[in-house]
Motif scaffolding. Structure first.
Motif, PDB file in Angstrom:
ATOM      1  N   TYR A 265     -17.774   8.926  36.716  1.00 12.32           N
ATOM      2  CA  TYR A 265     -16.786   9.794  36.095  1.00 12.32           C
ATOM      3  C   TYR A 265     -17.050  11.270  36.386  1.00 12.32           C
ATOM      4  O   TYR A 265     -16.136  12.095  36.371  1.00 12.32           O
ATOM      5  CB  TYR A 265     -16.771   9.594  34.577  1.00 12.32           C
ATOM      6  CG  TYR A 265     -16.340   8.221  34.122  1.00 12.32           C
ATOM      7  CD1 TYR A 265     -15.668   7.346  34.975  1.00 12.32           C
ATOM      8  CD2 TYR A 265     -16.596   7.794  32.831  1.00 12.32           C
ATOM      9  CE1 TYR A 265     -15.278   6.092  34.551  1.00 12.32           C
ATOM     10  CE2 TYR A 265     -16.208   6.544  32.384  1.00 12.32           C
ATOM     11  CZ  TYR A 265     -15.546   5.693  33.251  1.00 12.32           C
ATOM     12  OH  TYR A 265     -15.153   4.458  32.828  1.00 12.32           O
ATOM     13  N   LEU A 266     -18.322  11.597  36.615  1.00 10.58           N
ATOM     14  CA  LEU A 266     -18.697  12.994  36.834  1.00 10.58           C
ATOM     15  C   LEU A 266     -18.942  13.230  38.321  1.00 10.58           C
ATOM     16  O   LEU A 266     -18.738  12.346  39.148  1.00 10.58           O
ATOM     17  CB  LEU A 266     -19.935  13.326  36.003  1.00 10.58           C
ATOM     18  CG  LEU A 266     -19.799  13.059  34.495  1.00 10.58           C
ATOM     19  CD1 LEU A 266     -21.107  13.331  33.778  1.00 10.58           C
ATOM     20  CD2 LEU A 266     -18.675  13.901  33.890  1.00 10.58           C
ATOM     21  N   ASP A 272     -21.236  19.860  40.925  1.00 10.02           N
ATOM     22  CA  ASP A 272     -20.365  19.409  42.008  1.00 10.02           C
ATOM     23  C   ASP A 272     -18.905  19.616  41.604  1.00 10.02           C
ATOM     24  O   ASP A 272     -18.480  19.188  40.540  1.00 10.02           O
ATOM     25  CB  ASP A 272     -20.658  17.922  42.267  1.00 10.02           C
ATOM     26  CG  ASP A 272     -19.660  17.263  43.202  1.00 10.02           C
ATOM     27  OD1 ASP A 272     -19.005  17.980  43.975  1.00 10.02           O
ATOM     28  OD2 ASP A 272     -19.535  16.026  43.162  1.00 10.02           O
ATOM     29  N   ALA A 273     -18.124  20.251  42.486  1.00 12.08           N
ATOM     30  CA  ALA A 273     -16.693  20.464  42.221  1.00 12.08           C
ATOM     31  C   ALA A 273     -15.933  19.188  42.595  1.00 12.08           C
ATOM     32  O   ALA A 273     -15.174  19.155  43.567  1.00 12.08           O
ATOM     33  CB  ALA A 273     -16.189  21.661  43.011  1.00 12.08           C
ATOM     34  N   ARG A 278     -10.850  14.491  44.374  1.00 19.25           N
ATOM     35  CA  ARG A 278     -10.138  13.483  43.596  1.00 19.25           C
ATOM     36  C   ARG A 278      -9.481  14.175  42.421  1.00 19.25           C
ATOM     37  O   ARG A 278      -9.812  15.327  42.084  1.00 19.25           O
ATOM     38  CB  ARG A 278     -11.090  12.385  43.122  1.00 19.25           C
ATOM     39  CG  ARG A 278     -12.206  12.888  42.222  1.00 19.25           C
ATOM     40  CD  ARG A 278     -13.130  11.779  41.765  1.00 19.25           C
ATOM     41  NE  ARG A 278     -14.192  12.303  40.918  1.00 19.25           N
ATOM     42  CZ  ARG A 278     -15.082  11.541  40.300  1.00 19.25           C
ATOM     43  NH1 ARG A 278     -15.051  10.226  40.446  1.00 19.25           N
ATOM     44  NH2 ARG A 278     -16.028  12.090  39.548  1.00 19.25           N
ATOM     45  N   SER A 279      -8.558  13.499  41.767  1.00 20.19           N
ATOM     46  CA  SER A 279      -7.813  14.128  40.676  1.00 20.19           C
ATOM     47  C   SER A 279      -8.345  13.696  39.313  1.00 20.19           C
ATOM     48  O   SER A 279      -8.960  12.635  39.173  1.00 20.19           O
ATOM     49  CB  SER A 279      -6.331  13.750  40.774  1.00 20.19           C
ATOM     50  OG  SER A 279      -6.155  12.355  40.517  1.00 20.19           O
ATOM     51  N   GLN A 280      -8.074  14.530  38.325  1.00 22.30           N
ATOM     52  CA  GLN A 280      -8.446  14.172  36.959  1.00 22.30           C
ATOM     53  C   GLN A 280      -7.660  12.951  36.502  1.00 22.30           C
ATOM     54  O   GLN A 280      -8.169  12.117  35.737  1.00 22.30           O
ATOM     55  CB  GLN A 280      -8.183  15.348  36.020  1.00 22.30           C
ATOM     56  CG  GLN A 280      -8.648  15.134  34.584  1.00 22.30           C
ATOM     57  CD  GLN A 280     -10.159  14.921  34.492  1.00 22.30           C
ATOM     58  OE1 GLN A 280     -10.931  15.723  35.002  1.00 22.30           O
ATOM     59  NE2 GLN A 280     -10.573  13.836  33.835  1.00 22.30           N
ATOM     60  N   GLU A 281      -6.437  12.822  37.007  1.00 17.96           N
ATOM     61  CA  GLU A 281      -5.610  11.665  36.651  1.00 17.96           C
ATOM     62  C   GLU A 281      -6.249  10.363  37.131  1.00 17.96           C
ATOM     63  O   GLU A 281      -6.207   9.348  36.430  1.00 17.96           O
ATOM     64  CB  GLU A 281      -4.203  11.821  37.246  1.00 17.96           C
ATOM     65  CG  GLU A 281      -3.343  12.896  36.607  1.00 17.96           C
ATOM     66  CD  GLU A 281      -3.764  14.315  36.996  1.00 17.96           C
ATOM     67  OE1 GLU A 281      -3.424  15.247  36.241  1.00 17.96           O
ATOM     68  OE2 GLU A 281      -4.439  14.477  38.044  1.00 17.96           O
ATOM     69  N   GLU A 282      -6.842  10.400  38.312  1.00 17.73           N
ATOM     70  CA  GLU A 282      -7.518   9.207  38.829  1.00 17.73           C
ATOM     71  C   GLU A 282      -8.685   8.818  37.929  1.00 17.73           C
ATOM     72  O   GLU A 282      -8.852   7.644  37.587  1.00 17.73           O
ATOM     73  CB  GLU A 282      -8.020   9.464  40.248  1.00 17.73           C
ATOM     74  CG  GLU A 282      -8.811   8.298  40.825  1.00 17.73           C
ATOM     75  CD  GLU A 282      -9.425   8.619  42.181  1.00 17.73           C
ATOM     76  OE1 GLU A 282      -8.666   9.003  43.094  1.00 17.73           O
ATOM     77  OE2 GLU A 282     -10.669   8.507  42.321  1.00 17.73           O
ATOM     78  N   ILE A 283      -9.476   9.801  37.544  1.00 21.66           N
ATOM     79  CA  ILE A 283     -10.627   9.542  36.676  1.00 21.66           C
ATOM     80  C   ILE A 283     -10.167   8.972  35.340  1.00 21.66           C
ATOM     81  O   ILE A 283     -10.721   7.983  34.834  1.00 21.66           O
ATOM     82  CB  ILE A 283     -11.432  10.833  36.456  1.00 21.66           C
ATOM     83  CG1 ILE A 283     -11.950  11.384  37.788  1.00 21.66           C
ATOM     84  CG2 ILE A 283     -12.592  10.588  35.490  1.00 21.66           C
ATOM     85  CD1 ILE A 283     -12.520  12.779  37.701  1.00 21.66           C
ATOM     86  N   ASP A 284      -9.129   9.582  34.768  1.00 22.12           N
ATOM     87  CA  ASP A 284      -8.621   9.129  33.473  1.00 22.12           C
ATOM     88  C   ASP A 284      -8.110   7.696  33.544  1.00 22.12           C
ATOM     89  O   ASP A 284      -8.299   6.909  32.614  1.00 22.12           O
ATOM     90  CB  ASP A 284      -7.504  10.059  32.992  1.00 22.12           C
ATOM     91  CG  ASP A 284      -8.008  11.457  32.641  1.00 22.12           C
ATOM     92  OD1 ASP A 284      -9.235  11.611  32.456  1.00 22.12           O
ATOM     93  OD2 ASP A 284      -7.181  12.382  32.576  1.00 22.12           O
ATOM     94  N   GLU A 285      -7.458   7.350  34.656  1.00 22.88           N
ATOM     95  CA  GLU A 285      -6.917   6.001  34.804  1.00 22.88           C
ATOM     96  C   GLU A 285      -8.032   4.965  34.903  1.00 22.88           C
ATOM     97  O   GLU A 285      -7.966   3.894  34.278  1.00 22.88           O
ATOM     98  CB  GLU A 285      -6.024   5.936  36.044  1.00 22.88           C
ATOM     99  CG  GLU A 285      -5.420   4.568  36.322  1.00 22.88           C
ATOM    100  CD  GLU A 285      -4.435   4.114  35.247  1.00 22.88           C
ATOM    101  OE1 GLU A 285      -4.042   2.927  35.285  1.00 22.88           O
ATOM    102  OE2 GLU A 285      -4.059   4.927  34.371  1.00 22.88           O
ATOM    103  N   VAL A 286      -9.086   5.265  35.672  1.00 16.77           N
ATOM    104  CA  VAL A 286     -10.218   4.346  35.762  1.00 16.77           C
ATOM    105  C   VAL A 286     -10.867   4.181  34.396  1.00 16.77           C
ATOM    106  O   VAL A 286     -11.194   3.060  33.973  1.00 16.77           O
ATOM    107  CB  VAL A 286     -11.250   4.839  36.791  1.00 16.77           C
ATOM    108  CG1 VAL A 286     -12.499   3.959  36.761  1.00 16.77           C
ATOM    109  CG2 VAL A 286     -10.659   4.849  38.189  1.00 16.77           C
TER     110      VAL A 286
END
Length: 314
Positions: A265-266, A272-273, A278-286
């Motif tokens: 997730y991080l 690290d930028a 990748r997008s925050q939306e991708e992280i939220d969906e996972v």
């Protein structure tokens, strides 16, 4: 009524299991007991809290230097440890904190080491990447360097006729290293009792796997070494795949590759930028669909193995 069932028999066929050069595959009908479920949940939650605390301490500049966090990948460590013994051996790369805990380190010792304190697991001299216990050979900062070292440990086990296995963990970013392929070859020739675990979290340091690897089926990269691929987000899939791999090694069949499809997730490390690739939306969906802790939480609740109130205690 809560407690009416102390055991869940679940069908894991909904999670795809791929095999390479194997006539059999891990079990799809698996059992989860109430006691095991609570233990897995507690351990994963402890690792999650430990890593989030480390993230906060890094931002407060109490932890300095490289700090690679395991948030999102907890099912990998806990699922592997559910099967192997503390007398077996484990070596990994630089994302070490989860395994340092499951191998016997305490949260206090781990945080102290990250902060450079003398009470740390390496007396404050190793930092995030160099945590050790008697059968945990730590993190290794050079990409892929732990793979031949793991084979050396496995050779020692075989030479000394010990009924032990070695779990050697590397990431998708190390999967194309020459030393990894050389080690696969030696391990196959000598039939070493070693499980090569590729924690495929999709991005290595910051490059998507499809941009860096012509073959993204990492479980097949051992060539003559058989392989398995399962979800690294489902602790029961990790556990059963590891059980199969351990049985394979202990029976004298030699090495095996286990690819765990997981997700961090991080960033690759703190600072690290990661939202640049990748997008925050991708992280939220996972996190919404596949979070390992949330999946186990829901599985236990829906099968009446525990209550929400009981899990909140953890």
């Amino acid at each position: 009524m809560l407690g009416a069932f102390n055991m869940l028999r679940t069908n894991a066929q909904r999670i795809k299991c791929d095999v390479h050069k194997l006539k059999e595959a891990p079990a799809t009908q698996v059992v989860l007991t109430r006691s095991d479920g609570l233990r897995y949940y507690h351990t994963m939650k402890t690792i999650r809290h430990l890593e989030l605390k480390a993230e906060w301490l890094f931002k407060q500049k109490i932890i300095r230097g490289p700090c690679h966090l395991y948030v999102g990948q907890e099912a990998c460590a806990v699922g592997i440890e559910a099967v192997i013994n503390l007398t077996d051996h484990l070596i990994t790369a630089y994302r070490t904190h989860g395994f340092a805990y499951t191998r016997g380190g305490t949260p206090r010792e781990i945080i102290a080491e990250l902060a450079g304190r003398g009470a740390g697991m390496s007396k404050g001299k190793g930092g995030s990447m160099h945590l050790f216990t008697k059968t945990f050979y730590g993190g290794n900062g050079i990409v892929g360097s732990q793979v031949p070292l793991g084979a050396g440990i496995a050779l020692a086990c075989k030479y000394q006729n010990k009924s032990q296995v070695v779990v050697c963990i590397y990431g998708d970013g190390a999967a194309n290293q020459g030393q990894v392929f050389e080690t696969f070859n030696m391990a196959a020739l000598w039939k070493l009792p070693i499980i090569f675990v590729c924690e495929n979290n999709k991005y290595a340091k910051g490059t998507p796997t499809w941009k860096a690897s012509a073959n993204t089926d990492f479980y097949t990269k051992g060539d003559s070494v058989p392989g398995i691929r399962v979800s690294g987000m489902d602790i029961l899939c990790v556990r059963e795949a590891t059980r199969f791999a351990v049985d394979h090694c202990r029976s004298g069949k030699g090495p095996i590759v286990l690819e765990l499809k997981t997700y961090r997730y991080l960033g690759h490390q703190e600072g690290d930028a990661h939202l640049s690739y990748r997008s925050q939306e991708e992280i939220d969906e996972v996190c919404r669909v596949s979070d390992p802790i949330a999946m186990l939480h829901e599985r236990m609740l829906s099968n009446n193995l525990t209550s929400g109130a009981e899990l909140e205690v953890w």
